[in-house]
Design an enzyme around this catalytic site. Structure first.
Site, PDB file in Angstrom:
ATOM      1  CB  SER A 193       1.625  -2.192  -8.512  1.00 32.72           C
ATOM      2  OG  SER A 193       1.245  -1.370  -7.584  1.00 32.72           O
ATOM      3  CG  ASP A 212      12.295  -2.696  10.452  1.00 36.23           C
ATOM      4  OD1 ASP A 212      11.319  -2.823  10.831  1.00 36.23           O
ATOM      5  OD2 ASP A 212      13.486  -3.054  11.185  1.00 36.23           O
ATOM      6  CG  HIS A 245      -3.494  -3.333  -8.484  1.00 38.22           C
ATOM      7  ND1 HIS A 245      -3.204  -2.261  -9.164  1.00 38.22           N
ATOM      8  CD2 HIS A 245      -2.351  -3.581  -7.727  1.00 38.22           C
ATOM      9  CE1 HIS A 245      -1.984  -1.771  -8.976  1.00 38.22           C
ATOM     10  NE2 HIS A 245      -1.580  -2.410  -8.029  1.00 38.22           N
TER      11      HIS A 245
END
Length: 307
Positions: A133, A229, A288
């Site tokens: 990924s 963040d 996945h």
């Protein structure tokens, strides 16, 4: 027969916001490890890694994890790969993940640069890159930028084609940010509290347990070791892939999950353009997370590719 621990799977549903709990403090995320300004000369960060010993005459195998993951995701697989191939095996925490430093730069260029600093330092050039990924995109970019570093490439259920980020990914981050845990509670209790709060929006226990591997105690307070963040701010960038013109001509395996939709048939032309020697192989009944859904099939495919 090898025994494998089952790993988590990401649900397809969209997560919502979780409710704050009284008499508790928000679980923060570690920011003391920040490296400075974004794109500050793309200087490599000192990544956290684990290197298993093996035959130094063979190219080492380097595992790169996906979003929200860490090097520990490959612990069992790495040990099994050493036993089966005799090679050295390196597992690495990407920047903003695991025990590696935080940075406001979450670009693939930066993650590639980190590896360009680490791999020669460890004497692992050239190597076999195996990326899942997000880690697969980092591996592809490094191979395209520095083919001398990559002896061969394995890309797990991702392509060099950008996609729109699923709303569930941002919701994972929002759910983690909303967790609140009282100070100075035992780690086992903190995990239970966090799990309970996440359970209202993260329905699958497997994904909750995976996210909770990122919960750490710092000075009596609990923090997420992920740089939430930065990851939230740069999700669009993480879901894309940098435009590249020159192909990587080394041996390449794209290993796809038969039940996954991450790599579409329409992506194959771009795969062939950038990786002209690519083999595209599908593992039946795998999602996945091919390496956790079908670990033995994954091992067989990779070791056959290395032969």
């Amino acid at each position: 027969m090898l025994r494998w621990a089952r790993a988590w799977r990401v649900p397809r549903g969209v997560l919502g916001a979780s409710s704050p709990r009284r008499l508790a403090v928000p679980v923060t995320f570690c920011s003391s490890r920040s490296s400075g300004q974004e794109n500050a000369d793309l200087r490599p960060l000192p990544l956290s890694y684990n290197l298993l010993d093996g035959d130094a005459t063979l190219p080492a195998i380097v595992f790169l994890h996906g979003l929200f993951g860490s090097k520990t995701n490959f612990n069992s697989l790495a040990k099994a790969m050493v036993q089966r191939t005799g090679r050295r095996v390196l597992t690495v925490d990407a920047r903003n993940h695991g025990d590696s430093p935080h940075s406001p730069d979450a670009s693939y260029e930066a993650m590639s640069q980190d590896l360009q600093g680490l791999l020669p330092q460890l004497g692992l050039v050239p190597c076999v890159l195996v990326g899942h990924s997000m880690g697969g995109k980092t591996a592809m970019l490094l191979a395209l930028q520095r083919p001398d570093v990559v002896e061969r490439l394995v890309v797990v259920d991702i392509s060099p084609v950008g996609t729109t980020p699923g709303s569930h990914i941002g919701a994972f981050i929002a759910a983690m940010k909303a967790v609140e845990i009282p100070e100075k509670v035992p780690h086992s209790q903190a995990r239970k509290l966090a799990d309970k709060q996440l359970s209202s929006v993260v329905k699958e226990a497997g994904i909750r347990q995976f996210l909770l591997t990122n919960l750490v105690e710092v000075g009596g307070r609990f923090s997420w070791r992920l740089n939430l963040d930065t990851l939230a701010q740069h999700l669009d960038k993480i879901m894309t892939f940098p435009q590249q013109r020159e192909p990587y001509s080394g041996p390449t395996l794209f290993l796809l999950g038969g039940n996954s939709t991450y790599v579409q048939p329409s992506h194959h032309s771009e795969i062939r353009r950038l990786f002209p020697q690519a083999q595209i192989q599908t593992v039946p009944n795998a999602g996945h997370w091919v390496h956790s859904d079908k670990p033995q099939d994954f091992m067989d495919a990779v070791t056959s590719f290395l032969a």
